[in-house]
Scaffold this active site. Structure first.
Site, PDB file in Angstrom:
ATOM      1  N   ASP A 164      -8.168  -2.484  13.839  1.00 57.98           N
ATOM      2  CA  ASP A 164      -9.275  -2.595  13.395  1.00 57.98           C
ATOM      3  C   ASP A 164      -9.275  -4.118  12.566  1.00 57.98           C
ATOM      4  O   ASP A 164     -10.624  -4.120  11.981  1.00 57.98           O
ATOM      5  CB  ASP A 164     -10.060  -1.319  12.738  1.00 57.98           C
ATOM      6  CG  ASP A 164      -9.205  -1.178  11.398  1.00 57.98           C
ATOM      7  OD1 ASP A 164      -8.183  -1.905  11.123  1.00 57.98           O
ATOM      8  OD2 ASP A 164      -9.831  -0.151  10.791  1.00 57.98           O
ATOM      9  N   ASP A 167       0.706  -1.136  -0.139  1.00 60.33           N
ATOM     10  CA  ASP A 167      -0.126   0.201   0.007  1.00 60.33           C
ATOM     11  C   ASP A 167       0.826   1.153  -0.023  1.00 60.33           C
ATOM     12  O   ASP A 167       2.091   1.158   0.212  1.00 60.33           O
ATOM     13  CB  ASP A 167      -0.905   0.007   1.307  1.00 60.33           C
ATOM     14  CG  ASP A 167      -0.282  -0.273   2.569  1.00 60.33           C
ATOM     15  OD1 ASP A 167       0.881  -0.510   2.675  1.00 60.33           O
ATOM     16  OD2 ASP A 167      -1.011  -0.671   3.517  1.00 60.33           O
ATOM     17  N   GLU A 214      -9.779  -1.865   5.027  1.00 62.71           N
ATOM     18  CA  GLU A 214     -10.624  -1.443   6.198  1.00 62.71           C
ATOM     19  C   GLU A 214     -11.698  -2.296   6.374  1.00 62.71           C
ATOM     20  O   GLU A 214     -12.168  -2.873   5.366  1.00 62.71           O
ATOM     21  CB  GLU A 214     -11.009   0.143   6.319  1.00 62.71           C
ATOM     22  CG  GLU A 214     -10.029   1.060   6.127  1.00 62.71           C
ATOM     23  CD  GLU A 214      -9.164   1.427   7.348  1.00 62.71           C
ATOM     24  OE1 GLU A 214      -9.112   0.461   8.320  1.00 62.71           O
ATOM     25  OE2 GLU A 214      -8.524   2.350   7.588  1.00 62.71           O
ATOM     26  N   HIS A 229      -7.174  -4.425   9.781  1.00 59.57           N
ATOM     27  CA  HIS A 229      -7.006  -4.272   8.393  1.00 59.57           C
ATOM     28  C   HIS A 229      -5.739  -4.706   8.007  1.00 59.57           C
ATOM     29  O   HIS A 229      -4.837  -5.156   8.821  1.00 59.57           O
ATOM     30  CB  HIS A 229      -7.080  -2.815   8.021  1.00 59.57           C
ATOM     31  CG  HIS A 229      -6.025  -1.770   8.658  1.00 59.57           C
ATOM     32  ND1 HIS A 229      -6.484  -0.693   9.294  1.00 59.57           N
ATOM     33  CD2 HIS A 229      -4.686  -1.927   8.408  1.00 59.57           C
ATOM     34  CE1 HIS A 229      -5.302   0.028   9.667  1.00 59.57           C
ATOM     35  NE2 HIS A 229      -4.205  -0.738   9.421  1.00 59.57           N
TER      36      HIS A 229
HETATM   37  C1  GLP Z   1      -0.695   0.559   8.476  1.00 59.14           C
HETATM   38  C2  GLP Z   1      -0.269  -0.305   7.398  1.00 59.14           C
HETATM   39  C3  GLP Z   1      -0.549  -1.851   7.419  1.00 59.14           C
HETATM   40  C4  GLP Z   1       0.107  -2.304   8.947  1.00 59.14           C
HETATM   41  C5  GLP Z   1      -0.373  -1.459  10.000  1.00 59.14           C
HETATM   42  C6  GLP Z   1      -0.082  -1.857  11.431  1.00 59.14           C
HETATM   43  O1  GLP Z   1      -1.892   1.019   8.551  1.00 59.14           O
HETATM   44  N1  GLP Z   1      -1.062   0.021   6.194  1.00 59.14           N
HETATM   45  O2  GLP Z   1       0.011  -2.549   6.514  1.00 59.14           O
HETATM   46  O3  GLP Z   1      -0.151  -3.598   9.185  1.00 59.14           O
HETATM   47  O4  GLP Z   1      -0.285   0.018   9.728  1.00 59.14           O
HETATM   48  O5  GLP Z   1       1.025  -1.280  11.737  1.00 59.14           O
HETATM   49  P1  GLP Z   1       2.094  -1.398  12.896  1.00 59.14           P
HETATM   50  O6  GLP Z   1       2.851  -2.800  12.573  1.00 59.14           O
HETATM   51  O7  GLP Z   1       2.801  -0.280  13.083  1.00 59.14           O
HETATM   52  O8  GLP Z   1       1.147  -1.593  13.883  1.00 59.14           O
END
Ligand code: GLP
Length: 237
Positions: free
Chosen positions: A132, A66, A139, A134
Site C-alpha cells: 500500500d 519500526d 500507512e 507504506h
Molecule cells: C513491513 C515493514 C516495512 C517493510 C514492509 C515490506 O510492513 N514495517 O518496513 O518495508 O513490511 O515487507 P517485505 O520486504 O517483506 O515485502
C-alpha cells in the site's frame, strides 16, 4: 532519484557496496535499519563482507524504523529479534549501539527522534515498501511532518504480515514507527523492492503524484535516494 534495476542477488551486492563505501569514509556512520523479507539478501551480503574482512561496523550505530506494539525483543516476530538474528549477530556492531523503537514503553516514542538527532542524524536509511506504499509502518494518510509515533495498522497490512505469525489474530494491531519526517531527515536513503507484488506501488511511488495516500511517494522530494529494484518490481515503470 537514481534507479538501479538488477537481479535480486546483484541488488544485494550493489547495495552492500554502498555500506562499504560509507563505512570506509565514515566508520562511525549512523545507519537506519529496515525489516521485512526484502533486505535479507543485503543483510546476508553485509555479513559475508564482514567475515571477509571487507567491512566493519565496530564504530557504527543503528536506528531501526519500526517495531510492533506489545512484542518485546525476545518475541520471534519482534523486529528487534529479526535484526539481532538476521544482521547484528553476524557482524561486529556493538549491540548497545543498535536501537529499535520500544514496542512496550510506547510513551517514549517521541524520544526516538531526539536520540537520532543527538547521535548526529541518520547517514543512510534503508527502506522496504509495503504493497500500500507504506514506509516503516507509515500507512496511507500519514502526514509528511510526522515524527516517531504509534500507528494503528491497516487490516491489509496485518493480513500481508500475518504470513509470519501462526494466525491473523496474533498480528499486533499497532506499531511504533519512525515518522515520514524522521525518514526524510536521513542524509541518504536506499529504497529496495523485489517481486511483482511491488510493481504497481513502485510505479505509483516513483512516477505518480507526491501524495500522503502513497507514503513512499514523498521520497521523490528527497535529494539523495537510490532505488534498488529487480526487473519484476520495475516492470510498470
Ligand atoms: C513491513 C515493514 C516495512 C517493510 C514492509 C515490506 O510492513 N514495517 O518496513 O518495508 O513490511 O515487507 P517485505 O520486504 O517483506 O515485502
Amino acid at each position: 532519484m537514481k534507479i538501479i534495476i538488477d537481479s535480486e542477488e546483484n541488488l544485494a551486492k550493489k547495495a552492500a557496496q554502498r555500506y562499504v563505501k560509507l563505512l570506509r569514509t565514515r566508520p562511525d556512520a549512523i545507519l537506519g535499519g529496515a525489516t521485512g523479507s526484502t533486505p535479507l539478501g543485503l543483510y546476508a551480503e553485509l555479513a559475508r563482507l564482514y567475515r571477509a574482512g571487507e567491512i566493519s561496523f565496530a564504530r557504527a550505530r543503528s536506528f531501526n524504523l519500526d517495531e510492533y506494539v506489545g512484542l518485546d525483543g525476545s518475541h520471534d516476530q519482534s523486529y528487534r529479534y529479526f535484526m539481532n538474528h538476521n544482521l547484528f549477530e553476524h557482524i561486529d556492531i556493538d549491540i548497545a549501539n543498535t536501537r529499535v523503537p520500544d514496542g512496550i514503553n510506547t510513551d517514549i516514542a517521541a524520544a526516538y527522534d531526539k536520540e537520532i538527532e543527538a547521535a548526529g542524524g541518520i547517514d543512510l536509511q534503508l527502506l522496504g515498501i509495503g504493497v500500500d506504499g507504506h514506509i516503516g509502518f507509515n500507512e496511507p494518510g500519514t502526514p509528511g511532518d510526522s515524527l516517531t509515533h504509534v500507528v494503528e495498522l491497516t487490516e491489509n497490512t496485518r493480513e500481508v504480515n500475518s504470513r509470519f505469525f501462526s494466525s491473523l489474530d496474533e498480528v499486533p494491531t499497532h506499531a511504533v514507527t519512525m515518522g515520514i519526517k524522521t525518514v526524510m531527515n536521513a542524509r541518504s536513503i536506499i529504497l529496495m523492492a523485489i517481486g511483482k507484488s511491488k510493481a504497481e506501488i513502485i510505479a505509483k511511488a516513483l512516477k505518480g503524484p507526491v501524495t500522503t495516500e502513497v507514503p513512499a511517494s514523498i521520497l521523490q522530494l528527497h535529494p539523495f535516494v537510490e532505488v534498488y529494484l529487480d526487473p519484476e518490481a520495475a516492470a510498470l515503470l
